[in-house]
Design a protein around this motif. Structure first.
Motif, mmCIF file in Angstrom:
data_model
loop_
_atom_site.group_PDB
_atom_site.id
_atom_site.type_symbol
_atom_site.label_atom_id
_atom_site.label_comp_id
_atom_site.label_asym_id
_atom_site.label_seq_id
_atom_site.Cartn_x
_atom_site.Cartn_y
_atom_site.Cartn_z
ATOM 1 N N ASN A 100 0.793 -1.237 0.000
ATOM 2 C CA ASN A 100 0.000 0.000 0.000
ATOM 3 C C ASN A 100 0.822 1.282 0.000
ATOM 4 O O ASN A 100 0.491 2.240 -0.706
ATOM 5 C CB ASN A 100 -0.935 0.022 1.216
ATOM 6 C CG ASN A 100 -2.119 -0.910 1.063
ATOM 7 O OD1 ASN A 100 -2.671 -1.055 -0.023
ATOM 8 N ND2 ASN A 100 -2.510 -1.547 2.156
ATOM 9 N N ILE A 101 1.863 1.310 0.804
ATOM 10 C CA ILE A 101 2.561 2.578 1.032
ATOM 11 C C ILE A 101 3.189 3.148 -0.237
ATOM 12 O O ILE A 101 3.031 4.359 -0.508
ATOM 13 C CB ILE A 101 3.611 2.426 2.157
ATOM 14 C CG1 ILE A 101 2.913 2.242 3.510
ATOM 15 C CG2 ILE A 101 4.539 3.649 2.208
ATOM 16 C CD1 ILE A 101 2.067 3.417 3.959
ATOM 17 N N PRO A 102 3.892 2.375 -1.066
ATOM 18 C CA PRO A 102 4.462 2.981 -2.281
ATOM 19 C C PRO A 102 3.391 3.598 -3.185
ATOM 20 O O PRO A 102 3.620 4.652 -3.803
ATOM 21 C CB PRO A 102 5.158 1.797 -2.970
ATOM 22 C CG PRO A 102 5.479 0.841 -1.865
ATOM 23 C CD PRO A 102 4.323 0.962 -0.919
ATOM 24 N N VAL A 103 2.218 2.962 -3.263
ATOM 25 C CA VAL A 103 1.126 3.502 -4.082
ATOM 26 C C VAL A 103 0.592 4.791 -3.475
ATOM 27 O O VAL A 103 0.445 5.813 -4.154
ATOM 28 C CB VAL A 103 -0.005 2.463 -4.218
ATOM 29 C CG1 VAL A 103 -1.184 3.050 -4.988
ATOM 30 C CG2 VAL A 103 0.497 1.196 -4.901
ATOM 31 N N LEU A 104 0.302 4.758 -2.171
ATOM 32 C CA LEU A 104 -0.268 5.937 -1.510
ATOM 33 C C LEU A 104 0.725 7.098 -1.475
ATOM 34 O O LEU A 104 0.325 8.263 -1.552
ATOM 35 C CB LEU A 104 -0.707 5.572 -0.095
ATOM 36 C CG LEU A 104 -1.862 4.572 0.002
ATOM 37 C CD1 LEU A 104 -2.142 4.220 1.460
ATOM 38 C CD2 LEU A 104 -3.119 5.119 -0.660
ATOM 39 N N ALA A 105 2.010 6.780 -1.352
ATOM 40 C CA ALA A 105 3.022 7.838 -1.295
ATOM 41 C C ALA A 105 3.053 8.652 -2.585
ATOM 42 O O ALA A 105 3.322 9.867 -2.562
ATOM 43 C CB ALA A 105 4.396 7.236 -1.008
#
Length: 465
Positions: A262-267
């Motif tokens: 999730n984090i790479p996408v949301l970042a």
């Protein structure tokens, strides 16, 4: 000299879960003994959940009446009653950091849960129950959805689920959506971007497993509200479960895997100036608090944390910037509104209440206490009756509106808590007001839903109720 209490705001130490000593059972039990002894001398949290009464009964019925008279093997009974609501830490305990006693009861419980999970103490049924991505994979498939939903409402199926999966036969269970949010949502609106002093003018919606797969109307109502206010939006291109159900099990490796997805996408959305928004408080809290505490040195995690918003936190900020439309056309009457635990611990204040009170002809009665649902805790065979008992004061408080009489609507930012409360109304024969998410209520007030009848009404709670 130890202080009698703590007047400083609570701070959180990072979770040292990658340190091998974190999983040392003897060290964990020693820390539990230290914290339990402090809790025994205080007892302010006795009314919050089942964990504290369980602990105090163990002590009071022990050999010495103190923590040293409790067999450490019984500590796990306390651990099993904690569902990570975080209220003891955020609202009750006077000994949280920076107090020198450094009491973090929820994260001590999380450490114990992680040890239990790593030692194989969590059953396969519990793991499956917490695998929301797996459940949701069936959503939106014609015939399959109707079949699954119909079967789940039959007495034989619920009896089988109780024996095989440990799901209480009387507990409310979500239905699968015939069309997911991703399939039902209109194309992104990106023509207009008006930034406020505090709020970005464009929103990336983290759909969440529950809203996407079970109640897409909540997400659609959020989109209607954003469109009405001329706020540019898009739905995050892909996502996995936020990890909260796995966190509650102590499955930290699965939380880390979800973070990695999730984090790479949301970042990327955060870097592009989007406010990232989740309509489920537990999901929002994962990105605001739990994942940052697990990965305190990850710059992308910090970036997402700063960009993450609760919907009504965002709308309230837009109002302060003078950018929220208040052209409400339909009164809501009497609304009994519940503040979920995972909304309270975000420290954003009563933003949902603040926005709903802007609606003319609407009287909001706010109840700020745990509903007892707490994710899978509220549906398990062993804990559903306890969850209903914990929620009983909430059911009663919401049934009697402060303006007198029964409410027209009951509502909670947490969809699961909302249905749990609706079931509590039914079980306790408190009447049957309409159940509607606060975003649905706001859409009704704006006149964006055709009639108030579009609000969700309590479904039959179980085939045996």
């Amino acid at each position: 000299m130890a202080r009698e209490g703590n007047l400083d705001p609570p701070t959180r130490h990072p979770l040292q879960w990658r340190n091998p000593e974190f999983f040392d059972e003897a060290q964990c039990l020693a820390e539990l003994e230290r914290i339990f002894d402090i809790c025994h001398g205080c007892r302010r949290c006795v009314s919050l959940c089942g964990a504290f009464p369980t602990l105090f009964d163990l002590i009071d019925e022990g050999k010495t009446g103190e923590i040293d008279g409790v067999d450490k093997a019984h500590y796990w009974k306390v651990v099993d009653q904690c569902y990570m609501c975080d209220l003891c830490y955020m609202t009750k305990c006077p000994y949280t950091p920076p107090h020198e006693w450094n009491v973090d009861f929820p994260h001590a419980m999380l450490r114990a849960k992680a040890i239990k999970f790593r030692q194989g103490g969590v059953k396969a049924a519990e793991k499956f129950l917490a695998s929301t991505d797996v459940h949701g994979s069936l959503a939106g498939i014609p015939i399959v959805v109707q079949t699954v939903n119909a079967v789940n409402r039959t007495k034989p199926a619920r009896a089988l689920m109780e024996s095989v999966l440990g799901v209480h036969r009387d507990a409310w269970m979500p239905t699968l959506a015939t069309k997911t949010l991703r399939r039902a949502a209109p194309h992104a609106l990106m023509e207009r971007v008006v930034d406020g002093e505090r709020t970005p003018g464009k929103v990336a919606i983290f759909a969440t497993c529950y809203v996407n797969d079970n109640e897409p109307d909540i997400g659609l109502d959020l989109i209607k509200i954003l469109q009405h206010n001329g706020i540019a939006y898009t739905i995050v291109e892909k996502e996995r479960c936020c990890g909260m159900p796995k966190l509650e099990l102590g499955d930290l490796d699965s939380v880390a895997a979800a973070k990695q997805a999730n984090i790479p996408v949301l970042a990327r959305y955060a870097r592009d100036g989007f406010a990232i928004m989740s309509a489920v408080p537990s999901c929002t809290l994962m990105f605001k608090q739990e994942i940052p505490l697990m990965f305190p040195d990850d710059p992308e995690v910090r970036l997402v944390k700063e960009a993450m918003w609760d919907p009504f936190e965002y709308l309230s900020a837009r109002r302060r910037d003078g950018l929220l439309k208040t052209d409400f056309s339909k009164p809501l009457g009497k609304v009994s509104y519940h503040v979920p635990c995972h909304a309270r611990v975000q420290n954003i204040g009563r933003r949902t209440e603040e926005v709903l009170k802007l609606i003319p002809g609407t009287e909001v009665h706010t109840v700020e206490r745990c509903s007892g649902h707490a994710g899978t805790y509220g549906v398990k065979k062993a804990t559903h009756p306890v969850a209903m008992k914990i929620g009983k004061p909430v059911f009663k408080a919401m049934a009697q509106h402060k303006a007198g009489g029964a409410p027209d609507y009951i509502s909670s930012d947490c969809p699961l808590a909302g249905h749990h409360i609706a079931q509590g109304f039914e079980v306790n024969q408190l009447g049957a007001p309409k159940l509607a998410h606060p975003l649905t209520l706001l859409a009704i007030a704006y006149g964006l839903n055709e009639t108030a009848d579009g609000a969700a009404t309590p479904e039959p709670r179980s085939p045996s109720s």
